[in-house]
Design an enzyme around this catalytic site. Structure first.
Site, PDB file in Angstrom:
ATOM      1  N   ARG A 102       0.995  -1.385   0.094  1.00  0.00           N
ATOM      2  CA  ARG A 102       0.037  -0.174   0.195  1.00  0.00           C
ATOM      3  C   ARG A 102       1.079   1.197   0.116  1.00  0.00           C
ATOM      4  O   ARG A 102       0.523   2.318  -0.525  1.00  0.00           O
ATOM      5  CB  ARG A 102      -1.162  -0.064   1.350  1.00  0.00           C
ATOM      6  CG  ARG A 102      -2.094   0.952   0.970  1.00  0.00           C
ATOM      7  CD  ARG A 102      -1.892   2.415   1.470  1.00  0.00           C
ATOM      8  NE  ARG A 102      -1.249   2.333   2.988  1.00  0.00           N
ATOM      9  CZ  ARG A 102      -0.446   3.084   3.645  1.00  0.00           C
ATOM     10  NH1 ARG A 102       0.065   4.203   2.838  1.00  0.00           N
ATOM     11  NH2 ARG A 102      -0.124   2.884   4.769  1.00  0.00           N
ATOM     12  N   PRO A 146      16.631  14.146   7.917  1.00  0.00           N
ATOM     13  CA  PRO A 146      17.207  13.553   9.185  1.00  0.00           C
ATOM     14  C   PRO A 146      16.886  14.307  10.408  1.00  0.00           C
ATOM     15  O   PRO A 146      16.509  13.587  11.529  1.00  0.00           O
ATOM     16  CB  PRO A 146      18.751  13.608   8.841  1.00  0.00           C
ATOM     17  CG  PRO A 146      18.690  13.411   7.429  1.00  0.00           C
ATOM     18  CD  PRO A 146      17.673  14.216   6.929  1.00  0.00           C
ATOM     19  N   TRP A 174      14.114   8.372   5.169  1.00  0.00           N
ATOM     20  CA  TRP A 174      12.910   7.562   5.167  1.00  0.00           C
ATOM     21  C   TRP A 174      11.945   7.822   4.001  1.00  0.00           C
ATOM     22  O   TRP A 174      10.836   7.929   4.196  1.00  0.00           O
ATOM     23  CB  TRP A 174      12.091   7.654   6.596  1.00  0.00           C
ATOM     24  CG  TRP A 174      12.875   7.572   7.729  1.00  0.00           C
ATOM     25  CD1 TRP A 174      13.292   8.634   8.584  1.00  0.00           C
ATOM     26  CD2 TRP A 174      13.558   6.519   8.218  1.00  0.00           C
ATOM     27  NE1 TRP A 174      14.163   8.057   9.693  1.00  0.00           N
ATOM     28  CE2 TRP A 174      14.180   6.815   9.444  1.00  0.00           C
ATOM     29  CE3 TRP A 174      13.412   5.052   7.882  1.00  0.00           C
ATOM     30  CZ2 TRP A 174      14.871   5.955  10.078  1.00  0.00           C
ATOM     31  CZ3 TRP A 174      14.035   4.206   8.441  1.00  0.00           C
ATOM     32  CH2 TRP A 174      14.890   4.708   9.961  1.00  0.00           C
ATOM     33  N   GLU A 375       3.577  10.089   7.938  1.00  0.00           N
ATOM     34  CA  GLU A 375       2.561  11.196   7.808  1.00  0.00           C
ATOM     35  C   GLU A 375       1.746  11.699   8.965  1.00  0.00           C
ATOM     36  O   GLU A 375       0.415  11.570   8.696  1.00  0.00           O
ATOM     37  CB  GLU A 375       1.932  10.332   6.602  1.00  0.00           C
ATOM     38  CG  GLU A 375       2.429  10.103   5.064  1.00  0.00           C
ATOM     39  CD  GLU A 375       1.781   9.309   4.142  1.00  0.00           C
ATOM     40  OE1 GLU A 375       0.585   9.641   4.131  1.00  0.00           O
ATOM     41  OE2 GLU A 375       2.338   8.659   3.468  1.00  0.00           O
ATOM     42  N   THR A 377       2.697  11.725  13.053  1.00  0.00           N
ATOM     43  CA  THR A 377       2.444  11.009  14.432  1.00  0.00           C
ATOM     44  C   THR A 377       1.249  11.045  15.196  1.00  0.00           C
ATOM     45  O   THR A 377       0.167  12.121  14.699  1.00  0.00           O
ATOM     46  CB  THR A 377       3.564  11.452  15.224  1.00  0.00           C
ATOM     47  OG1 THR A 377       3.307  12.723  15.783  1.00  0.00           O
ATOM     48  CG2 THR A 377       4.951  11.291  14.695  1.00  0.00           C
TER      49      THR A 377
END
Length: 396
Positions: A102, A146, A174, A375, A377
Site C-alpha cells: 500500500r 534526518p 525515510w 505522515e 504521528t
C-alpha cells in the site's frame, strides 16, 4: 398491512452490512485489487518480509498500473479517474496484503503523482503522469529530513538560482521508493519560500542509498535521498504552489489512504484470529467457544467495522469536496491506533503461533508501528484536533 421484509442472514465478514453502501463499480474495483493481491503478493510476502526486500518491484508497479491502481483517483494523463471511495477500497485491499505494498501505491499516487497533478505545469504533467500511471516510472516524495520530521518548516534542503538553473543541496530521510524511483518530487527552501521540484533521479549529484536493518515495513524500499549540488533547469520547479501548503496538501491525500489501508491490516489479523479460534482446540473444545475469546473477537469486530464505516464516510465527503484536513486527522488517529490494538489482540488469540510468519498478525503489527508514525504521528494529529476543538494552537 404488509409484512416487513426479512433481513438478510448475519455475515461475520460484513456484520454491519457495509457492502450495501457500495455500488457495483465500487465492488468491481475492490474485487480486482483483492484478486491481484491474492495472486501476486500473499503467496510471497512473508518471505519478502523475512528477507527484508521487495523483489521485482518494477514489475509489480507495472502490474499495479495495468489495473489502474496508480494515481487512480486523479483524472486525465492516463489516470483512472476513480472515486475517492474506490481508491480507499484499493488501499484497504493492498494493506490487507502488506503495508509495504500500500505504501508503494500511496507514495506513487497520493504524493508524487498528486504533487505534479495539483501543482505542476502542463509540460510536467504530460512528461511524467502517463508513465507513472502505467508504472513505467516509479516516483518518490522527498519531504522528511534526518533532523526534521514532524516540523517540515525546519527543512535544510536548499535550492538556489544559478543563472537560469536551480541547484539543490540537502538530504531527505525515510523515503519510500527512493532507490528505485525514476523521478523524485523534492521540497526545498528557496529565497522565495518552500518550493517543490521535479527531479529526474539520473541527474548528477543525486543518489538514494537504501536503508537496511528495518524491523518494520520490511517488504518495502526505504531510502535516503542525497542531493549534492543537483543542477536542474528553470522549469523543474512546480509552478502552482509556494510554501508548506504544497507538501501538506499532498500529505492530506496520502493520509486519507491510510485511514482505509490500516483497516486492511486489521481485517487480515482479525480474520486470522477468527479462523484460528474456530479450529484451535484447548481443554477439549475450540478456543472460540470460550467467553474470553469471544469477548476479544467481538471487540475487534466492533472497532474494525466502525473504522471501515468512518473511512467510507470520509471518502464520501472527499468525493463531495467537503473533507477537511482535521477530519483526515480524525480518521488516521483513530483507525491506525485501533488497527494496532486489533493486531495485538489477534496475537493473543493465536498464542505463540501469533509471532510466526506463517500467520500475518505480527507482520501487520510491526508494519503498523511505522504507519502510526509516518505522515503525522499520533501526537501531531492529536494537536491538529486539539487546535480545531479549542481554537488554540499548542504546536509550539
Amino acid at each position: 398491512m404488509s409484512a416487513s421484509p426479512k433481513p438478510p442472514a448475519f455475515d461475520p465478514a460484513d456484520p454491519l452490512g457495509l457492502d450495501d453502501l457500495l455500488d457495483p463499480e465500487d465492488l468491481a474495483v475492490r474485487d480486482t485489487v483483492r484478486s491481484w493481491a491474492a495472486d501476486r503478493v500473499l503467496p510471497y510476502v512473508a518471505e519478502w518480509y523475512e528477507k527484508g526486500e521487495l523483489p521485482g518491484i518494477r514489475e509489480l508497479a507495472r502490474e499495479l498500473g495495468s489495473i489502474g491502481a496508480l494515481g487512480m483517483s486523479l483524472t486525465g494523463y492516463g489516470c483512472a479517474g476513480a472515486t475517492s471511495v474506490q481508491y480507499g477500497l484499493a488501499c484497504l485491499e493492498l494493506e490487507a496484503a502488506d503495508s509495504g505494498i500500500r505504501s508503494l501505491v500511496s507514495v506513487q499516487g497520493s504524493l508524487a503523482m498528486y504533487a505534479i497533478h495539483a501543482y505542476g505545469s502542463e509540460e510536467q504533467k504530460n512528461e511524467w503522469l502517463p508513465r507513472m500511471a502505467s508504472g513505467e516510472v516509479i516516483g518518490c516524495f522527498g519531504l522528511t529530513e534526518p533532523d526534521h520530521g514532524s516540523d517540515p518548516a525546519g527543512m535544510r534542503t536548499f535550492a538556489k538560482r544559478d543563472g537560469e538553473d536551480w541547484v539543490l543541496s540537502g538530504r531527505k530521510m525515510w523515503i519510500t521508493n527512493g532507490s528505485v524511483a525514476g523521478v523524485a518530487v523534492v521540497w526545498a527552501r528557496t529565497e522565495d519560500g518552500i518550493r517543490g521540484f521535479v527531479v529526474p533521479t539520473d541527474r548528477p549529484g543525486f543518489s538514494a542509498p537504501e536503508i537496511k536493518h528495518k524491523w518494520s515495513l520490511r517488504a518495502s524500499v526505504t531510502s535516503e535521498l542525497v542531493l549534492d549540488d543537483v543542477r536542474l533547469p528553470a522549469d523543474a520547479v512546480l509552478p502552482e504552489v509556494t510554501g508548506l501548503r504544497g507538501p501538506l496538501g499532498c500529505l492530506s491525500h496520502a493520509r486519507y489512504g491510510i485511514v482505509w489501508g490500516s483497516m486492511g491490516a486489521a481485517r487480515s489479523s482479525f480474520e486470522a484470529a477468527l479462523d484460528y479460534a474456530r479450529t484451535r482446540e484447548q481443554f477439549g473444545r475450540p478456543i472460540g467457544g470460550f467467553q474470553l475469546t469471544q469477548a476479544k473477537l467481538a471487540d475487534m469486530a466492533v472497532e474494525l467495522h466502525k473504522g471501515i464505516l468512518l473511512a467510507h464516510h470520509l471518502g464520501r465527503r472527499m468525493d463531495a469536496g467537503r473533507l477537511r484536513p482535521e477530519q483526515i486527522s480524525f480518521g488516521k488517529l483513530n483507525n491506525v491506533r485501533e488497527a494496532i490494538e486489533i493486531c495485538r489482540t489477534a496475537r493473543t488469540i493465536l498464542g505463540a503461533n501469533g509471532i510466526s510468519l506463517e500467520y500475518p498478525v505480527m507482520r501487520h503489527a510491526t508494519n503498523l508501528e511505522s504507519v502510526l508514525t509516518y505522515e503525522g504521528t499520533v501526537e501531531m494529529h492529536q494537536l491538529v484536533l486539539g487546535k480545531a476543538l479549542t481554537g488554540l494552537d499548542a504546536f509550539r
